[in-house]
Scaffold this active site. Structure first.
Site, PDB file in Angstrom:
ATOM      1  N   LEU A  67      27.607  52.916  47.546  1.00 12.15           N
ATOM      2  CA  LEU A  67      26.699  52.237  46.894  1.00 12.15           C
ATOM      3  C   LEU A  67      26.030  52.965  45.558  1.00 12.15           C
ATOM      4  O   LEU A  67      24.945  53.189  45.821  1.00 12.15           O
ATOM      5  CB  LEU A  67      25.892  51.265  47.520  1.00 12.15           C
ATOM      6  CG  LEU A  67      26.391  50.790  49.089  1.00 12.15           C
ATOM      7  CD1 LEU A  67      24.954  50.104  49.739  1.00 12.15           C
ATOM      8  CD2 LEU A  67      27.403  50.090  48.928  1.00 12.15           C
ATOM      9  N   ASP A  68      26.909  53.139  44.740  1.00 10.22           N
ATOM     10  CA  ASP A  68      26.366  53.810  43.541  1.00 10.22           C
ATOM     11  C   ASP A  68      26.150  53.305  42.234  1.00 10.22           C
ATOM     12  O   ASP A  68      26.800  52.442  41.882  1.00 10.22           O
ATOM     13  CB  ASP A  68      27.594  55.210  43.315  1.00 10.22           C
ATOM     14  CG  ASP A  68      27.012  56.229  42.451  1.00 10.22           C
ATOM     15  OD1 ASP A  68      25.729  56.357  42.221  1.00 10.22           O
ATOM     16  OD2 ASP A  68      27.820  56.841  41.780  1.00 10.22           O
ATOM     17  N   GLY A  69      24.779  53.582  41.611  1.00  7.30           N
ATOM     18  CA  GLY A  69      24.432  52.992  40.436  1.00  7.30           C
ATOM     19  C   GLY A  69      23.266  52.030  40.333  1.00  7.30           C
ATOM     20  O   GLY A  69      22.880  51.446  39.401  1.00  7.30           O
ATOM     21  N   SER A 123      30.458  52.922  39.788  1.00  5.50           N
ATOM     22  CA  SER A 123      29.992  53.431  38.677  1.00  5.50           C
ATOM     23  C   SER A 123      30.963  54.466  38.092  1.00  5.50           C
ATOM     24  O   SER A 123      30.638  55.295  37.246  1.00  5.50           O
ATOM     25  CB  SER A 123      28.646  54.379  38.844  1.00  5.50           C
ATOM     26  OG  SER A 123      28.957  55.570  39.945  1.00  5.50           O
TER      27      SER A 123
END
Length: 276
Positions: free
Chosen positions: A37-39, A211
């Site tokens: 879960l990036d960004g 991302s």
């Protein structure tokens, strides 16, 4: 009147989603999708939101994505929620994230929530001792409350890195052999795999990092040897139903190659010789 129009649009989109799922089900459906879960923080900065707002919006994206995955027939979803490396951030940010994590975890097993509506069992993996007491207690409560659910599984990796998972597994194997006084036994692959945090979870078919970053950041390194990698440019709060469709279509397009590679490796042991 407005409420009626909103309900109609949601109903139409729900029917549309189901039609797409039927079309996708002609091909292989992934059994396990893992997400980094990036960004969230970049999303908040991009939209000039207060600190932490990106994580709240990211939780809504997670809920939506989980529903889509399970409606499609994906039985296992794993998310990388918090790395051990994240504890290097500012103390006030860590406290905020622990409080936020506790709040969101407590929301998961509520009776009317998605988890219970879909029969999802929630499991947490990692060094949970590193969490705040409140977050740790909430995680234990969520696991207990959903322990009898078995239609689908949500694995949440917190206070986790893959290297820590591997080291922990080797330590557990050595401890087990010491207790049995099996001094002359070698540590083998099966021993280590049995002691991994995610030992009872199938390997991911698709590993997604939002991302646009093309790195795994110490997530499921052991388990992802044959996973199809997908890295959309969208930040996590921006991920949508359409990204899920695209990742599954790409997985289906490459399925034959991925399956062949795994079958080839299944015939080679750790010393590089073909098994009889």
């Amino acid at each position: 009147m407005v409420l009626g129009i909103g309900w109609t649009i949601n109903h139409i989109f729900s029917l549309f989603r189901r039609c797409i799922y039927v079309i996708l089900s002609v091909g292989p459906i992934p059994n396990h999708i893992a997400f980094i879960l990036d960004g969230n923080r970049r999303y908040a900065k991009k939209h000039k939101l207060r600190e932490g707002a990106g994580h709240n919006i990211g939780f809504l994206s997670l809920t939506s994505m989980l529903q889509c995955c399970y409606e499609l027939g994906v039985k296992h979803v794993t998310i990388y929620a918090f790395s051990i490396d994240n504890f290097k951030r500012r103390p006030e940010e860590i406290r905020y994230l622990m409080d936020l994590m506790q709040e969101k975890i407590e929301f998961l097993p509520k009776e009317e929530n998605l988890v219970n509506r879909l029969g999802i069992r929630v499991q947490f993996f990692g060094n949970l001792k590193l969490l705040s007491e409140g977050a740790r207690d909430s995680a234990q409560s969520a696991m207990s409350a959903t322990a009898t659910n078995s239609k689908a599984f949500l694995s949440i990796c917190v206070a986790y890195t893959s290297t820590h998972e591997i080291v922990h597994a080797v330590e557990q194997v050595c401890k087990e052999k010491k207790q049995r006084k099996a001094w002359n036994e070698h540590v083998n692959l099966d021993d280590v795999e049995r002691q991994m945090y995610l030992a009872n979870i199938p390997e991911p078919d698709i590993l997604v990092r939002t991302s646009g970053a093309n790195r795994l950041s110490n997530f499921l390194l052991w388990q992802s040897a044959y996973a199809h990698l997908y890295s959309p440019s969208a930040l996590w709060p921006e991920i949508s139903f359409w990204h899920l469709i695209w990742m599954v279509l790409n997985y289906q397009r490459n399925y034959g190659y991925l399956e062949k590679q795994q079958q080839n490796m299944d015939h080679v042991n750790v010393f590089g010789r073909s098994n009889p």
